[in-house]
Design a protein around this motif. Structure first.
Motif, mmCIF file in Angstrom:
data_model
loop_
_atom_site.group_PDB
_atom_site.id
_atom_site.type_symbol
_atom_site.label_atom_id
_atom_site.label_comp_id
_atom_site.label_asym_id
_atom_site.label_seq_id
_atom_site.Cartn_x
_atom_site.Cartn_y
_atom_site.Cartn_z
ATOM 1 N N VAL A 124 -7.239 -3.637 7.239
ATOM 2 C CA VAL A 124 -7.184 -2.390 8.007
ATOM 3 C C VAL A 124 -5.740 -2.019 8.331
ATOM 4 O O VAL A 124 -4.933 -2.874 8.729
ATOM 5 C CB VAL A 124 -7.981 -2.550 9.323
ATOM 6 N N ILE A 125 -5.431 -0.720 8.156
ATOM 7 C CA ILE A 125 -4.116 -0.196 8.544
ATOM 8 C C ILE A 125 -4.318 1.055 9.395
ATOM 9 O O ILE A 125 -5.429 1.576 9.500
ATOM 10 C CB ILE A 125 -3.239 0.132 7.317
ATOM 11 N N ARG A 126 -3.261 1.546 9.982
ATOM 12 C CA ARG A 126 -3.337 2.769 10.777
ATOM 13 C C ARG A 126 -3.558 3.979 9.874
ATOM 14 O O ARG A 126 -3.011 4.054 8.762
ATOM 15 C CB ARG A 126 -2.058 2.946 11.607
ATOM 16 N N GLY A 127 -4.327 4.927 10.384
ATOM 17 C CA GLY A 127 -4.628 6.116 9.598
ATOM 18 C C GLY A 127 -3.395 6.915 9.235
ATOM 19 O O GLY A 127 -3.300 7.440 8.111
ATOM 20 N N ASP A 128 -2.429 7.026 10.147
ATOM 21 C CA ASP A 128 -1.233 7.821 9.842
ATOM 22 C C ASP A 128 -0.406 7.165 8.735
ATOM 23 O O ASP A 128 0.184 7.858 7.891
ATOM 24 C CB ASP A 128 -0.394 8.074 11.100
ATOM 25 N N ASP A 129 -0.387 5.824 8.675
ATOM 26 C CA ASP A 129 0.312 5.133 7.583
ATOM 27 C C ASP A 129 -0.400 5.384 6.249
ATOM 28 O O ASP A 129 0.256 5.616 5.220
ATOM 29 C CB ASP A 129 0.376 3.634 7.850
ATOM 30 N N ALA A 130 -1.725 5.315 6.266
ATOM 31 C CA ALA A 130 -2.492 5.537 5.037
ATOM 32 C C ALA A 130 -2.253 6.947 4.493
ATOM 33 O O ALA A 130 -2.081 7.142 3.282
ATOM 34 C CB ALA A 130 -3.976 5.315 5.304
ATOM 35 N N ARG A 131 -2.215 7.934 5.385
ATOM 36 C CA ARG A 131 -2.017 9.324 4.945
ATOM 37 C C ARG A 131 -0.582 9.570 4.483
ATOM 38 O O ARG A 131 -0.342 10.220 3.468
ATOM 39 C CB ARG A 131 -2.401 10.278 6.075
ATOM 40 N N GLN A 132 0.377 9.038 5.230
ATOM 41 C CA GLN A 132 1.781 9.261 4.883
ATOM 42 C C GLN A 132 2.145 8.627 3.550
ATOM 43 O O GLN A 132 2.903 9.200 2.757
ATOM 44 C CB GLN A 132 2.677 8.695 5.985
ATOM 45 N N LEU A 133 1.587 7.425 3.294
ATOM 46 C CA LEU A 133 1.922 6.688 2.075
ATOM 47 C C LEU A 133 0.898 6.902 0.954
ATOM 48 O O LEU A 133 1.055 6.329 -0.126
ATOM 49 C CB LEU A 133 2.031 5.195 2.398
ATOM 50 N N HIS A 134 -0.144 7.682 1.240
ATOM 51 C CA HIS A 134 -1.199 7.988 0.247
ATOM 52 C C HIS A 134 -1.855 6.700 -0.255
ATOM 53 O O HIS A 134 -1.987 6.470 -1.457
ATOM 54 C CB HIS A 134 -0.631 8.788 -0.930
ATOM 55 N N LEU A 135 -2.277 5.854 0.690
ATOM 56 C CA LEU A 135 -2.866 4.561 0.346
ATOM 57 C C LEU A 135 -4.379 4.574 0.509
ATOM 58 O O LEU A 135 -4.891 5.004 1.546
ATOM 59 C CB LEU A 135 -2.275 3.463 1.240
ATOM 60 N N LYS A 136 -5.048 4.089 -0.509
ATOM 61 C CA LYS A 136 -6.503 3.932 -0.443
ATOM 62 C C LYS A 136 -6.946 2.512 -0.789
ATOM 63 O O LYS A 136 -8.009 2.076 -0.353
ATOM 64 C CB LYS A 136 -7.184 4.922 -1.392
ATOM 65 N N THR A 137 -6.161 1.802 -1.582
ATOM 66 C CA THR A 137 -6.573 0.485 -2.056
ATOM 67 C C THR A 137 -5.552 -0.582 -1.674
ATOM 68 O O THR A 137 -4.387 -0.294 -1.379
ATOM 69 C CB THR A 137 -6.728 0.463 -3.588
#
Length: 304
Positions: free
Chosen positions: A141-154
């Motif tokens: 699990v990571i923070r949502g803002d990090d996932a969106r900023q870095l375009h991470l899904k996997t």
């Protein structure tokens, strides 16, 4: 009083104590013969599942049910049911396979369930109920803002960024065969520093407060969407399935087959989203577990 007499008396006391310890399982089994003892591990989801088991047994069988929740972790629950101190507790197939049976993990749900059911019956005389419907696999699990900023899904995508991240993991995740060591090997993960080993109750707060950047959580944690966290897809299929099941004493089922029938009504009845909602109701909204469980069972028509 002579030294020999003191030694003799001490030996008798020790012998009496050892006999008492040996008889504990027998005493427990006799005392539990006319009631069902439901146990659970010491975290919210296990408490909810234990209460689900207890309430549906009470509704369907009218047998008295004793609740022995918060029994620490897997090892304590397993030893308690082998000793006859509890009759039932909720477990996860991946945990049963790797931590208890010490077998290699597999990504096939049906294969894992078959191996667990067969192994528990042959090695321990325990019965494994049908899957309840949800899979509480480990979740990175990571923070949502990090996932969106870095375009991470996997997790594969995240591997490029983990050398700058701090990780927070529970002790069990660091030690178990399907945990940390295999995960970092599978994905080639490196972190900015050695992972912080933290109490499970503190991990989500540490992620939210940016003390760490990635944690090992659970797929059905109700706080994940509530805190705008994101679960990274396990695209290598490293984690085995963790389908929830009831572990039941074979002797108890022989005496009370109606208990197995009652718990069988929960087969496939709880989805991932159902479990998240119940977990959030307890952890996020601070509602009473008994009321949350009763509400769920009534909505599904399983109790009046």
């Amino acid at each position: 009083m002579t030294i020999d007499s003191i030694r003799g008396r001490s030996a008798k006391i020790i012998c009496t104590f050892l006999v008492f310890l040996l008889l504990l399982p027998v005493i427990d089994c006799e005392r539990n013969a006319n009631r069902i003892v439901v146990g659970s591990k010491n975290f919210t989801e296990q408490l909810i599942l234990g209460e689900l088991f207890a309430q549906i047994i009470e509704a369907r069988t009218h047998l008295p049910v004793e609740r022995r929740f918060y029994l620490a972790g897997t090892f304590i629950c397993h030893q308690a049911i082998l000793a006859g101190r509890i009759d039932i507790y909720p477990e996860y197939t991946g945990t049963a396979l790797t931590a208890v049976l010490k077998q290699q993990p597999s990504g096939d749900k049906q294969e894992v369930y078959r191996r667990v059911k067969q192994g528990y019956e042959s090695k321990f005389g325990l019965s494994v109920g049908p899957p309840l419907g949800f899979d509480d696999t480990f979740a990175m699990v990571i923070r949502g803002d990090d996932a969106r900023q870095l375009h991470l899904k996997t997790l594969s995508e995240a591997a490029a960024f983990t050398p700058k991240w701090r990780a927070g993991f529970g002790y069990e995740f660091m030690e178990r065969p399907d945990g940390y060591k295999g995960l970092v090997a599978s994905y080639g993960l490196r972190f900015a520093e050695a992972p912080r080993i933290m109490d499970l109750g503190l991990i989500t707060r540490a992620l939210k407060e940016r003390q760490v950047d990635i944690i090992a959580g659970n797929n059905t944690d109700g706080l994940i969407p509530a805190l705008d966290f994101v679960v990274l897809e396990d695209d290598h299929h490293y984690f085995p399935p963790y389908e929830a099941v009831a572990i039941m004493r074979g002797e108890m089922l022989k005496n009370h087959p109606e208990v197995g029938a009652a718990l069988g009504e929960l087969s496939g009845a709880i989805s991932d989203e159902d479990m998240r909602r119940m977990n959030y109701a307890v952890d996020g909204q601070h509602r009473d577990v008994t009321a949350v469980v009763r509400e769920f069972l009534k909505q599904r028509g399983l109790i009046n």
